[in-house]
Design a protein around this motif. Structure first.
Motif, PDB file in Angstrom:
ATOM      1  N   ASP A 134       0.736 -37.191 -45.939  1.00 41.95           N
ATOM      2  CA  ASP A 134       0.575 -38.625 -46.183  1.00 41.95           C
ATOM      3  C   ASP A 134      -0.924 -38.890 -46.299  1.00 41.95           C
ATOM      4  O   ASP A 134      -1.655 -38.744 -45.313  1.00 41.95           O
ATOM      5  N   PRO A 135      -1.402 -39.289 -47.472  1.00 42.99           N
ATOM      6  CA  PRO A 135      -2.840 -39.495 -47.643  1.00 42.99           C
ATOM      7  C   PRO A 135      -3.418 -40.585 -46.747  1.00 42.99           C
ATOM      8  O   PRO A 135      -4.635 -40.635 -46.534  1.00 42.99           O
ATOM      9  N   GLN A 136      -2.560 -41.453 -46.199  1.00 40.56           N
ATOM     10  CA  GLN A 136      -3.017 -42.516 -45.318  1.00 40.56           C
ATOM     11  C   GLN A 136      -3.017 -42.092 -43.838  1.00 40.56           C
ATOM     12  O   GLN A 136      -3.445 -42.873 -42.980  1.00 40.56           O
ATOM     13  N   ALA A 137      -2.533 -40.892 -43.548  1.00 42.18           N
ATOM     14  CA  ALA A 137      -2.474 -40.439 -42.161  1.00 42.18           C
ATOM     15  C   ALA A 137      -3.877 -40.194 -41.617  1.00 42.18           C
ATOM     16  O   ALA A 137      -4.826 -39.959 -42.368  1.00 42.18           O
ATOM     17  N   GLU A 138      -4.007 -40.255 -40.305  1.00 42.22           N
ATOM     18  CA  GLU A 138      -5.298 -39.951 -39.681  1.00 42.22           C
ATOM     19  C   GLU A 138      -5.742 -38.533 -40.021  1.00 42.22           C
ATOM     20  O   GLU A 138      -6.916 -38.267 -40.280  1.00 42.22           O
ATOM     21  N   TRP A 139      -4.753 -37.626 -40.037  1.00 41.29           N
ATOM     22  CA  TRP A 139      -5.026 -36.222 -40.360  1.00 41.29           C
ATOM     23  C   TRP A 139      -4.113 -35.843 -41.526  1.00 41.29           C
ATOM     24  O   TRP A 139      -3.013 -35.341 -41.319  1.00 41.29           O
ATOM     25  N   PRO A 140      -4.527 -36.088 -42.763  1.00 50.02           N
ATOM     26  CA  PRO A 140      -3.665 -35.791 -43.909  1.00 50.02           C
ATOM     27  C   PRO A 140      -3.705 -34.312 -44.290  1.00 50.02           C
ATOM     28  O   PRO A 140      -4.717 -33.630 -44.088  1.00 50.02           O
ATOM     29  N   VAL A 141      -2.606 -33.817 -44.817  1.00 46.34           N
ATOM     30  CA  VAL A 141      -2.567 -32.466 -45.360  1.00 46.34           C
ATOM     31  C   VAL A 141      -3.625 -32.351 -46.456  1.00 46.34           C
ATOM     32  O   VAL A 141      -3.697 -33.183 -47.360  1.00 46.34           O
ATOM     33  N   GLU A 142      -4.437 -31.313 -46.351  1.00 42.18           N
ATOM     34  CA  GLU A 142      -5.511 -31.106 -47.324  1.00 42.18           C
ATOM     35  C   GLU A 142      -5.932 -29.641 -47.267  1.00 42.18           C
ATOM     36  O   GLU A 142      -6.388 -29.160 -46.223  1.00 42.18           O
ATOM     37  N   ALA A 143      -5.765 -28.935 -48.343  1.00 38.09           N
ATOM     38  CA  ALA A 143      -6.105 -27.509 -48.369  1.00 38.09           C
ATOM     39  C   ALA A 143      -7.583 -27.317 -48.080  1.00 38.09           C
ATOM     40  O   ALA A 143      -8.442 -28.013 -48.622  1.00 38.09           O
ATOM     41  N   GLY A 144      -7.885 -26.367 -47.198  1.00 35.32           N
ATOM     42  CA  GLY A 144      -9.255 -26.013 -46.877  1.00 35.32           C
ATOM     43  C   GLY A 144      -9.902 -26.852 -45.796  1.00 35.32           C
ATOM     44  O   GLY A 144     -11.005 -26.535 -45.352  1.00 35.32           O
ATOM     45  N   ARG A 145      -9.238 -27.915 -45.366  1.00 31.15           N
ATOM     46  CA  ARG A 145      -9.857 -28.815 -44.384  1.00 31.15           C
ATOM     47  C   ARG A 145      -9.705 -28.314 -42.950  1.00 31.15           C
ATOM     48  O   ARG A 145     -10.570 -28.601 -42.105  1.00 31.15           O
ATOM     49  N   TYR A 146      -8.632 -27.604 -42.671  1.00 30.90           N
ATOM     50  CA  TYR A 146      -8.302 -27.264 -41.291  1.00 30.90           C
ATOM     51  C   TYR A 146      -8.379 -25.757 -41.041  1.00 30.90           C
ATOM     52  O   TYR A 146      -8.129 -24.956 -41.932  1.00 30.90           O
ATOM     53  N   ARG A 147      -8.715 -25.423 -39.817  1.00 32.03           N
ATOM     54  CA  ARG A 147      -8.809 -24.014 -39.409  1.00 32.03           C
ATOM     55  C   ARG A 147      -7.899 -23.788 -38.201  1.00 32.03           C
ATOM     56  O   ARG A 147      -8.023 -24.475 -37.173  1.00 32.03           O
ATOM     57  N   LEU A 148      -7.001 -22.824 -38.345  1.00 29.75           N
ATOM     58  CA  LEU A 148      -6.112 -22.430 -37.257  1.00 29.75           C
ATOM     59  C   LEU A 148      -6.828 -21.421 -36.375  1.00 29.75           C
ATOM     60  O   LEU A 148      -7.299 -20.390 -36.863  1.00 29.75           O
ATOM     61  N   ILE A 149      -6.927 -21.728 -35.092  1.00 27.48           N
ATOM     62  CA  ILE A 149      -7.509 -20.794 -34.130  1.00 27.48           C
ATOM     63  C   ILE A 149      -6.361 -20.179 -33.341  1.00 27.48           C
ATOM     64  O   ILE A 149      -5.634 -20.885 -32.630  1.00 27.48           O
ATOM     65  N   ALA A 150      -6.182 -18.874 -33.495  1.00 25.39           N
ATOM     66  CA  ALA A 150      -4.983 -18.227 -32.962  1.00 25.39           C
ATOM     67  C   ALA A 150      -5.307 -16.807 -32.516  1.00 25.39           C
ATOM     68  O   ALA A 150      -5.528 -15.926 -33.345  1.00 25.39           O
ATOM     69  N   ALA A 151      -5.324 -16.573 -31.212  1.00 27.21           N
ATOM     70  CA  ALA A 151      -5.573 -15.235 -30.678  1.00 27.21           C
ATOM     71  C   ALA A 151      -4.340 -14.357 -30.858  1.00 27.21           C
ATOM     72  O   ALA A 151      -3.218 -14.786 -30.577  1.00 27.21           O
ATOM     73  N   ARG A 152      -4.547 -13.123 -31.312  1.00 29.24           N
ATOM     74  CA  ARG A 152      -3.419 -12.212 -31.510  1.00 29.24           C
ATOM     75  C   ARG A 152      -2.685 -11.908 -30.211  1.00 29.24           C
ATOM     76  O   ARG A 152      -1.509 -11.564 -30.226  1.00 29.24           O
ATOM     77  N   ALA A 153      -3.367 -12.011 -29.095  1.00 32.90           N
ATOM     78  CA  ALA A 153      -2.764 -11.660 -27.813  1.00 32.90           C
ATOM     79  C   ALA A 153      -1.677 -12.631 -27.388  1.00 32.90           C
ATOM     80  O   ALA A 153      -0.742 -12.252 -26.676  1.00 32.90           O
ATOM     81  N   CYS A 154      -1.770 -13.867 -27.813  1.00 37.69           N
ATOM     82  CA  CYS A 154      -0.938 -14.954 -27.283  1.00 37.69           C
ATOM     83  C   CYS A 154       0.354 -15.103 -28.070  1.00 37.69           C
ATOM     84  O   CYS A 154       0.320 -15.248 -29.294  1.00 37.69           O
ATOM     85  N   PRO A 155       1.513 -15.125 -27.414  1.00 37.35           N
ATOM     86  CA  PRO A 155       2.778 -15.256 -28.153  1.00 37.35           C
ATOM     87  C   PRO A 155       2.929 -16.602 -28.844  1.00 37.35           C
ATOM     88  O   PRO A 155       3.521 -16.694 -29.916  1.00 37.35           O
ATOM     89  N   TRP A 156       2.409 -17.660 -28.241  1.00 43.60           N
ATOM     90  CA  TRP A 156       2.503 -18.995 -28.845  1.00 43.60           C
ATOM     91  C   TRP A 156       1.633 -19.058 -30.101  1.00 43.60           C
ATOM     92  O   TRP A 156       2.030 -19.666 -31.107  1.00 43.60           O
TER      93      TRP A 156
END
Length: 346
Positions: free
Chosen positions: A32-54
């Motif tokens: 939704d372009p009006q959302a506080e955090w809209p879907v947008e390629a390249g804008r977000y970075r996922l921080i995810a340790a390989r050790a963690c199951p979640w």
């Protein structure tokens, strides 16, 4: 408290049952372009340790859906201190996109007095450097529903609307009794709490063993969100939970159906190629000093059987991706060190 990816310290409370803190930053990235955090390629970075199951869940979903180009990934090392996960695997100990040494910095950029543990997975807004969400339960569901415009051709439908009425109770069972159940055993503060947790865990595993006796995957012939959620616990069971968390009634390899099912998934593109067994073991045995004060990391177990034939494709047919296709090979930055995989034991 959240004993897997919380960084606050001791996880065992004497005489008490382990209770997970499930209060997370519940903001969502929406189509939704009006959302506080809209879907947008390249804008977000996922921080995810390989050790963690979640965090491993988010890695798998991102791979299966082909979101690598839309959502970049940063990976802290397998251990952390009381302050934060750190980017000690990156050059100069800094995330190359966010420029930070500790994930804590992204949390404090948004909430200077953030009172809870610094958890992974987390999604960070790259332009501002602020954490958006760490709600691991919702992140993968939104990868499926909100990021459709950036999914690869042939991506599977991991959360089919027609199956949700059956899936949602199964998701709850897997979380409360298995994903969290192993922690309830490992961080029990009394013999009574441990025995109660032990019985609950293996009752659930027996139930899932029976369910997998007549179907290839938990919902039938193709993989869904529930398979991702169960897999990340199963793949850690024999290397860690069986001994470290005292979940030792049976090894995973003692369950005919669960063991075949887990190998089937491990050998499916997008699952096993996200698993780093060495980082998994280092995390649990080094960080959880209240359980393992010596911080000695075991050498075993032998992992070569993860690549042995499982026979579930011949037995049940079906296709992991339904009418879709497998993802392509992981990008170099997403590739697990070959020395940390099951293949290293063959």
């Amino acid at each position: 408290m959240d004993a897997e990816h919380d960084t606050k310290g001791s996880y065992v409370t004497k005489g008490q049952e382990f209770n997970r803190d499930t209060n997370y930053i519940t903001d969502r990235i929406l189509d939704d372009p009006q959302a506080e955090w809209p879907v947008e390629a390249g804008r977000y970075r996922l921080i995810a340790a390989r050790a963690c199951p979640w965090a491993n869940r988010t890695m798998i979903a991102r791979r299966l859906l082909g979101l690598e180009d839309a959502i970049s990934i940063g990976m802290p090392g397998p251990t952390h201190d009381k302050r934060s996960w750190t980017f000690d695997l990156d050059p100069d100990g800094r995330d190359p996109v966010l420029g930070i040494e500790r994930l804590q910095q992204a949390y404090f950029a948004r909430f200077p007095d953030y009172p809870r543990g610094i958890t992974v997975p987390a999604i960070v807004d790259v332009p501002s450097g602020k954490v958006v969400t760490n709600d691991y339960n919702q992140i993968t569901l939104d990868f499926s529903a909100q990021w459709r415009g950036f999914q690869r051709e042939g991506a599977p439908d991991l959360y089919p609307e027609a199956l949700r009425a059956e899936m949602d109770p199964l998701i709850k069972l897997i979380f409360t009794e298995v994903n969290n159940g192993v922690y309830r055993c490992g961080f029990a503060g009394s013999q009574e709490a441990y025995e109660k947790a032990f019985d609950r865990l293996f009752t659930a595993l027996d139930t899932l063993e029976d369910r997998l006796a007549d179907r290839r995957f938990l919902m039938g012939d193709a993989i869904t969100e529930v398979d991702i959620r169960l897999f990340t616990t199963l793949v850690r069971f024999d290397p860690v939970y069986y001994s470290h968390f005292k979940c030792n009634r049976n090894r995973l390899s003692d369950f005919e159906n669960l063991w075949g099912y887990a190998r089937d998934l491990y050998q499916t593109p997008g699952f096993g190629d996200t698993v780093d067994f060495e980082q998994i073991k280092e995390h649990y045995y080094i960080v959880h000093t209240d359980i393992n004060p010596t911080q000695i990391v075991p050498i075993g177990p032998d992992l070569s059987d993860w690549l042995s034939p499982h026979g579930r494709d011949e037995r049940f047919g079906g296709s992991p991706f339904g009418t879709g296709t497998p993802p392509e090979a992981p990008l170099p930055h997403d590739t697990v060190d070959p020395a940390h995989t099951a293949a290293a034991w063959t």
